[in-house]
Scaffold this motif. Structure first.
Motif, PDB file in Angstrom:
ATOM      1  N   HIS A  28       0.808  -1.211   0.000  1.00  0.00           N
ATOM      2  CA  HIS A  28       0.000   0.000   0.000  1.00  0.00           C
ATOM      3  C   HIS A  28       0.844   1.266   0.000  1.00  0.00           C
ATOM      4  O   HIS A  28       2.061   1.219   0.154  1.00  0.00           O
ATOM      5  CB  HIS A  28      -0.943  -0.009   1.208  1.00  0.00           C
ATOM      6  CG  HIS A  28      -0.219  -0.086   2.522  1.00  0.00           C
ATOM      7  ND1 HIS A  28       0.458   0.979   3.055  1.00  0.00           N
ATOM      8  CD2 HIS A  28      -0.057  -1.113   3.382  1.00  0.00           C
ATOM      9  CE1 HIS A  28       0.999   0.625   4.208  1.00  0.00           C
ATOM     10  NE2 HIS A  28       0.707  -0.650   4.427  1.00  0.00           N
ATOM     11  N   GLY A  29       0.160   2.370  -0.188  1.00  0.00           N
ATOM     12  CA  GLY A  29       0.813   3.668  -0.087  1.00  0.00           C
ATOM     13  C   GLY A  29       1.391   4.200  -1.380  1.00  0.00           C
ATOM     14  O   GLY A  29       1.945   5.298  -1.392  1.00  0.00           O
ATOM     15  N   ARG A  31       1.429   6.177  -4.603  1.00  0.00           N
ATOM     16  CA  ARG A  31       0.618   7.283  -5.099  1.00  0.00           C
ATOM     17  C   ARG A  31       1.199   7.836  -6.399  1.00  0.00           C
ATOM     18  O   ARG A  31       1.417   9.027  -6.569  1.00  0.00           O
ATOM     19  CB  ARG A  31       0.505   8.392  -4.044  1.00  0.00           C
ATOM     20  CG  ARG A  31      -0.138   7.951  -2.737  1.00  0.00           C
ATOM     21  CD  ARG A  31      -1.584   7.516  -2.935  1.00  0.00           C
ATOM     22  NE  ARG A  31      -2.249   7.160  -1.691  1.00  0.00           N
ATOM     23  CZ  ARG A  31      -2.334   5.919  -1.221  1.00  0.00           C
ATOM     24  NH1 ARG A  31      -1.778   4.903  -1.875  1.00  0.00           N
ATOM     25  NH2 ARG A  31      -2.972   5.671  -0.094  1.00  0.00           N
ATOM     26  N   ASP A  72      -6.449   0.036  -2.278  1.00  0.00           N
ATOM     27  CA  ASP A  72      -5.440   0.253  -1.238  1.00  0.00           C
ATOM     28  C   ASP A  72      -6.167   0.658   0.040  1.00  0.00           C
ATOM     29  O   ASP A  72      -6.897   1.656   0.071  1.00  0.00           O
ATOM     30  CB  ASP A  72      -4.498   1.355  -1.710  1.00  0.00           C
ATOM     31  CG  ASP A  72      -3.381   1.679  -0.743  1.00  0.00           C
ATOM     32  OD1 ASP A  72      -3.567   1.510   0.483  1.00  0.00           O
ATOM     33  OD2 ASP A  72      -2.324   2.130  -1.206  1.00  0.00           O
ATOM     34  N   SER A  73      -5.980  -0.097   1.098  1.00  0.00           N
ATOM     35  CA  SER A  73      -6.691   0.159   2.354  1.00  0.00           C
ATOM     36  C   SER A  73      -6.301   1.490   2.995  1.00  0.00           C
ATOM     37  O   SER A  73      -7.009   1.984   3.870  1.00  0.00           O
ATOM     38  CB  SER A  73      -6.454  -0.974   3.343  1.00  0.00           C
ATOM     39  OG  SER A  73      -5.093  -0.996   3.749  1.00  0.00           O
ATOM     40  N   THR A  74      -5.185   2.082   2.553  1.00  0.00           N
ATOM     41  CA  THR A  74      -4.748   3.357   3.128  1.00  0.00           C
ATOM     42  C   THR A  74      -5.196   4.555   2.300  1.00  0.00           C
ATOM     43  O   THR A  74      -4.911   5.693   2.662  1.00  0.00           O
ATOM     44  CB  THR A  74      -3.213   3.397   3.276  1.00  0.00           C
ATOM     45  OG1 THR A  74      -2.604   3.392   1.975  1.00  0.00           O
ATOM     46  CG2 THR A  74      -2.701   2.228   4.105  1.00  0.00           C
ATOM     47  N   GLU A  76      -7.775   7.243   0.507  1.00  0.00           N
ATOM     48  CA  GLU A  76      -9.051   7.932   0.725  1.00  0.00           C
ATOM     49  C   GLU A  76      -9.840   7.941  -0.587  1.00  0.00           C
ATOM     50  O   GLU A  76      -9.251   8.105  -1.656  1.00  0.00           O
ATOM     51  CB  GLU A  76      -8.800   9.370   1.176  1.00  0.00           C
ATOM     52  CG  GLU A  76      -8.107   9.480   2.519  1.00  0.00           C
ATOM     53  CD  GLU A  76      -8.979   9.023   3.671  1.00  0.00           C
ATOM     54  OE1 GLU A  76     -10.207   9.215   3.601  1.00  0.00           O
ATOM     55  OE2 GLU A  76      -8.428   8.458   4.636  1.00  0.00           O
TER      56      GLU A  76
END
Length: 141
Positions: A28-29, A31, A72-74, A76
């Motif tokens: 994750h994470g 961007r 991605d669980s992180t 928004e």
């Protein structure tokens, strides 16, 4: 099977951290659209080099994709309520007997066109089968 390279800062998530968790790790994470699209292209069983960025700057291990791209669980949701950032899940396969440093990669003619060299800021990138074999040999496998 396709091959990839995935970067992580070892003080945030190291290869040893992934091994110690003992469960699949959500990558994750990320961007960056190109990196996200690379994860969307991954298939179950694809393998990736685990690269320690910023500290060490070296390939230290191999991970395998065990879950296809998913939200991605992180991340928004955007203004339409959609999560545009995705990730895959990986598990450790093997630590390299000898880490392969970025400096060594840059000095190796067979790796001159590697995404790690040409697109140095890309956190998830492709690795050709030929590049994969060269790095495995350099890493002691």
């Amino acid at each position: 099977m396709a091959y990839w390279l995935m970067k992580s800062e070892p003080d945030v998530l190291s290869y040893d951290d992934v091994v110690a968790k003992g469960v699949p790790e959500e990558w994750h994470g990320v961007r960056n659209y190109t990196a996200r699209n690379n994860m969307r292209a991954m298939q179950l069983g694809d393998e990736a080099f685990f690269y320690h960025s910023n500290i060490g700057k070296e390939i230290v291990g191999i991970v395998r994709v065990v879950a296809l791209a998913h939200a991605d669980s992180t991340a928004e949701p955007n203004d339409k309520g959609q999560v545009v950032w995705e990730c895959v899940d990986v598990v450790p396969v093997r630590k390299l007997p000898r880490p392969v440093t970025l400096e060594t990669i840059k000095q190796t003619p067979a790796l001159a066109n590697m995404a790690l060299v040409k697109l140095s800021r890309l956190s998830v990138g492709p690795v050709t089968p030929a590049e994969w074999r060269v790095i495995l040999e350099m890493g002691g496998l």
